[in-house]
Design a protein around this motif. Structure first.
Motif, PDB file in Angstrom:
ATOM      1  N   MET A   1     -13.703  17.708 -12.215  1.00 19.95           N
ATOM      2  CA  MET A   1     -13.498  19.069 -12.965  1.00 19.95           C
ATOM      3  C   MET A   1     -12.109  19.046 -12.760  1.00 19.95           C
ATOM      4  N   ARG A   2     -11.486  20.090 -13.447  1.00 20.08           N
ATOM      5  CA  ARG A   2     -10.235  20.388 -13.124  1.00 20.08           C
ATOM      6  C   ARG A   2     -10.228  22.214 -12.829  1.00 20.08           C
ATOM      7  N   SER A   3     -11.164  22.713 -13.338  1.00 16.96           N
ATOM      8  CA  SER A   3     -11.350  24.311 -13.272  1.00 16.96           C
ATOM      9  C   SER A   3     -12.911  24.446 -13.424  1.00 16.96           C
ATOM     10  N   PRO A   4     -13.256  25.984 -13.297  1.00 14.59           N
ATOM     11  CA  PRO A   4     -14.654  26.357 -13.338  1.00 14.59           C
ATOM     12  C   PRO A   4     -15.025  26.202 -15.101  1.00 14.59           C
ATOM     13  N   SER A   5     -13.949  25.994 -15.697  1.00 23.30           N
ATOM     14  CA  SER A   5     -14.314  25.839 -17.345  1.00 23.30           C
ATOM     15  C   SER A   5     -13.675  24.643 -17.836  1.00 23.30           C
ATOM     16  N   ARG A   6     -13.376  23.736 -16.940  1.00 27.80           N
ATOM     17  CA  ARG A   6     -12.774  22.330 -17.749  1.00 27.80           C
ATOM     18  C   ARG A   6     -13.379  21.285 -16.900  1.00 27.80           C
ATOM     19  N   SER A   7     -13.910  20.235 -17.395  1.00 25.94           N
ATOM     20  CA  SER A   7     -14.644  19.203 -16.948  1.00 25.94           C
ATOM     21  C   SER A   7     -13.929  17.808 -17.073  1.00 25.94           C
ATOM     22  N   ARG A   8     -14.071  16.862 -16.355  1.00 23.11           N
ATOM     23  CA  ARG A   8     -13.547  15.746 -16.520  1.00 23.11           C
ATOM     24  C   ARG A   8     -14.585  14.659 -16.166  1.00 23.11           C
ATOM     25  N   TYR A   9     -15.027  13.754 -16.991  1.00 28.28           N
ATOM     26  CA  TYR A   9     -15.933  12.958 -16.613  1.00 28.28           C
ATOM     27  C   TYR A   9     -15.713  11.336 -17.064  1.00 28.28           C
ATOM     28  N   TYR A  10     -16.215  10.407 -16.358  1.00 31.46           N
ATOM     29  CA  TYR A  10     -15.992   8.959 -16.626  1.00 31.46           C
ATOM     30  C   TYR A  10     -17.381   8.325 -16.640  1.00 31.46           C
ATOM     31  N   VAL A  11     -17.223   7.381 -17.209  1.00 27.07           N
ATOM     32  CA  VAL A  11     -18.266   6.121 -17.359  1.00 27.07           C
ATOM     33  C   VAL A  11     -17.703   4.739 -17.160  1.00 27.07           C
ATOM     34  N   GLN A  12     -18.294   4.063 -16.479  1.00 27.60           N
ATOM     35  CA  GLN A  12     -17.700   2.695 -16.461  1.00 27.60           C
ATOM     36  C   GLN A  12     -18.073   1.929 -17.642  1.00 27.60           C
ATOM     37  N   VAL A  13     -17.040   1.142 -18.344  1.00 32.20           N
ATOM     38  CA  VAL A  13     -17.189   0.331 -19.467  1.00 32.20           C
ATOM     39  C   VAL A  13     -16.641  -0.855 -19.020  1.00 32.20           C
ATOM     40  N   PRO A  14     -16.886  -2.089 -20.175  1.00 33.52           N
ATOM     41  CA  PRO A  14     -16.464  -3.321 -19.829  1.00 33.52           C
ATOM     42  C   PRO A  14     -14.695  -3.313 -20.028  1.00 33.52           C
ATOM     43  N   PRO A  15     -13.954  -4.283 -19.366  1.00 33.78           N
ATOM     44  CA  PRO A  15     -12.670  -4.311 -19.556  1.00 33.78           C
ATOM     45  C   PRO A  15     -11.902  -4.120 -20.932  1.00 33.78           C
ATOM     46  N   ASP A  16     -12.468  -4.813 -21.857  1.00 39.08           N
ATOM     47  CA  ASP A  16     -11.943  -4.982 -23.183  1.00 39.08           C
ATOM     48  C   ASP A  16     -12.394  -4.027 -24.101  1.00 39.08           C
ATOM     49  N   SER A  17     -12.945  -2.730 -23.689  1.00 39.05           N
ATOM     50  CA  SER A  17     -13.406  -1.586 -24.347  1.00 39.05           C
ATOM     51  C   SER A  17     -12.195  -0.869 -25.101  1.00 39.05           C
ATOM     52  N   LYS A  18     -12.490  -0.242 -26.144  1.00 43.84           N
ATOM     53  CA  LYS A  18     -11.380   0.362 -26.820  1.00 43.84           C
ATOM     54  C   LYS A  18     -12.060   2.059 -26.772  1.00 43.84           C
ATOM     55  N   VAL A  19     -11.040   2.999 -26.806  1.00 38.89           N
ATOM     56  CA  VAL A  19     -11.222   4.239 -26.940  1.00 38.89           C
ATOM     57  C   VAL A  19     -11.733   4.587 -28.103  1.00 38.89           C
ATOM     58  N   GLU A  20     -11.236   3.764 -29.392  1.00 35.51           N
ATOM     59  CA  GLU A  20     -11.734   4.067 -30.623  1.00 35.51           C
ATOM     60  C   GLU A  20     -13.152   3.633 -30.748  1.00 35.51           C
ATOM     61  N   GLN A  21     -13.901   2.932 -30.015  1.00 38.68           N
ATOM     62  CA  GLN A  21     -15.267   2.366 -29.987  1.00 38.68           C
ATOM     63  C   GLN A  21     -16.364   3.552 -29.701  1.00 38.68           C
ATOM     64  N   TRP A  22     -15.613   4.752 -29.000  1.00 42.54           N
ATOM     65  CA  TRP A  22     -16.266   5.619 -28.579  1.00 42.54           C
ATOM     66  C   TRP A  22     -16.294   7.056 -29.069  1.00 42.54           C
TER      67      TRP A  22
END
Length: 391
Positions: free
Chosen positions: A214-235
């Motif tokens: 998280m960054r604050s009580p109302s803003r969150s930051r989440y991550y998932v592990q993906v293959p190294p050749d993944s593109k943001v546009e695919q998600w």
């Protein structure tokens, strides 16, 4: 232009060094190839060790951090469907970490430098070059506003990151580089939604690693592990939330609030160290000298400890006419760097699922995590490294 220390890079490392040197009465000029808006637009980590918190206070820029930062007393490890808490104060004699975004650290340092009227050059582009650092008359040259500029200085501090000009200016035969590239990346999403938990959750699952931050009580930051050749546009946002949900425990899934992404990006996992960190009158600090996987949140904190060592050494040089601190800077910084590299490597290997690993490897991971949460000594070692080793 003449100054005592020319700082290349206006990220948190360069700005923190500039503020520490200013308070020690040492003149600096900072040169940054990007715009100020670009620097502030970079989304980075946000877990500060006590060492970094103390440095912000020492620089006189800790007020907003203390007002808005979230003090965390532990983390939760999720594996085999259950969460286990690591109690930082109970295992380390009262030490904690503070969640405060790197963007906010940079903003506070920028504001302090501007208020003090200290010179900072933005938008220098790829024109910055370093000269003479192997002798007694180093220079930083750049083009700005259509004109050539030269900064004559006593020392150059290379705080311009992994892709910056500082390390690239060092002769290849004078530097030894160590690198490990992991076969995965982190897909991160920032959203204005409440966090799933009041502390960070590090999740090990059959589908791969996930992190709830998280960054604050109302803003969150989440991550998932993906293959190294993944593109943001695919998600798509929906695909991200669906995958994250599959890697969490039932309680976290029930508490998960989804929403549109403010930012999405993929960070590669890499360990990197360049030795030494001094070349004549050029000193490297932060990502210019080393990279750690984001597991364990050591990147910004390592940069802060580098800067503390370097600022103290420069103050000693100008105040006491002693070169001892400068002479020992590289060895002193690297000793802490390699300990953080070890911890980040270990925590990454313990929590991620990498391609090509066997069933035996997976059982070893689960056994490692089980031992970690049920052994006080192992839990204390994790807590001690997470909150930050002493300088």
């Amino acid at each position: 232009m003449r100054t005592q220390v020319a700082i290349v890079g206006a990220g948190p490392a360069g700005l923190l060094l500039g503020q520490l040197l200013h308070r020690a009465g040492i003149a600096t000029v900072i040169v940054e190839r990007q715009s100020a808006a670009h620097v502030l637009g970079r989304i980075r980590a946000g877990v500060l060790e006590q060492v970094t918190v103390d440095l912000m206070d020492e620089c006189g820029v800790g007020t907003r951090m203390h007002a808005e930062g979230l003090v965390h007393q532990g983390i939760e490890l999720l594996f085999q469907g259950a969460r286990h808490r690591i109690d930082f104060p109970g295992l380390t004699g009262g030490r904690t970490v503070t969640v405060y975004g790197q963007t906010e650290v940079t903003r506070d340092l920028m504001a302090a430098r501007a208020q003090a009227g200290l010179p900072t050059v933005y938008d220098a582009g790829d024109t910055v070059t370093l000269h003479g650092f192997d002798g007694s008359t180093p220079q930083v040259r750049y083009r700005h506003g259509g004109q050539e500029h030269v900064i004559d200085c006593d020392f150059i501090a290379g705080c311009d990151g992994y892709h910056g000009v500082s390390r690239a200016s060092v002769p290849a035969n004078a530097i030894h580089e160590f690198e490990k590239v992991y076969p995965s990346g982190w897909l991160g999403l920032l959203a204005d939604v409440p966090p799933v938990c009041h502390e960070l959750i590090y999740a090990h699952s059959e589908r791969g690693f996930a992190l709830c931050s998280m960054r604050s009580p109302s803003r969150s930051r989440y991550y998932v592990q993906v293959p190294p050749d993944s593109k943001v546009e695919q998600w798509s946002d929906d695909a991200f939330w669906a995958e994250l949900r599959l890697r969490l425990d039932p309680q976290a899934r029930e508490r998960l609030v989804t929403g549109p992404a403010l930012e999405k990006s993929i960070a590669p996992l890499r360990s990197f160290v360049a030795e030494p960190m001094r070349f004549g009158r050029l000193f490297l600090a932060g990502d210019a000298a080393h990279i750690v996987p984001p597991t364990g949140a050591k990147g910004l904190n390592l940069a802060a400890s580098d800067v503390k060592y370097l600022a103290s050494a420069l103050a000693e040089h100008y105040g006491e006419r002693s070169s001892a601190g400068l002479d020992h800077y590289s060895a002193r910084a690297l000793r802490r760097v390699w300990k953080a590299e070890r911890f980040s490597w270990w925590f990454t290997m313990a929590t991620h699922r990498f391609p090509g690993t066997s069933g035996f490897d997976h059982r070893i991971q689960e056994s490692e995590l089980d031992y970690l949460v049920h052994s006080k000594a192992a839990s204390a070692a994790l807590a001690e490294n997470y909150v930050g080793l002493p300088l």
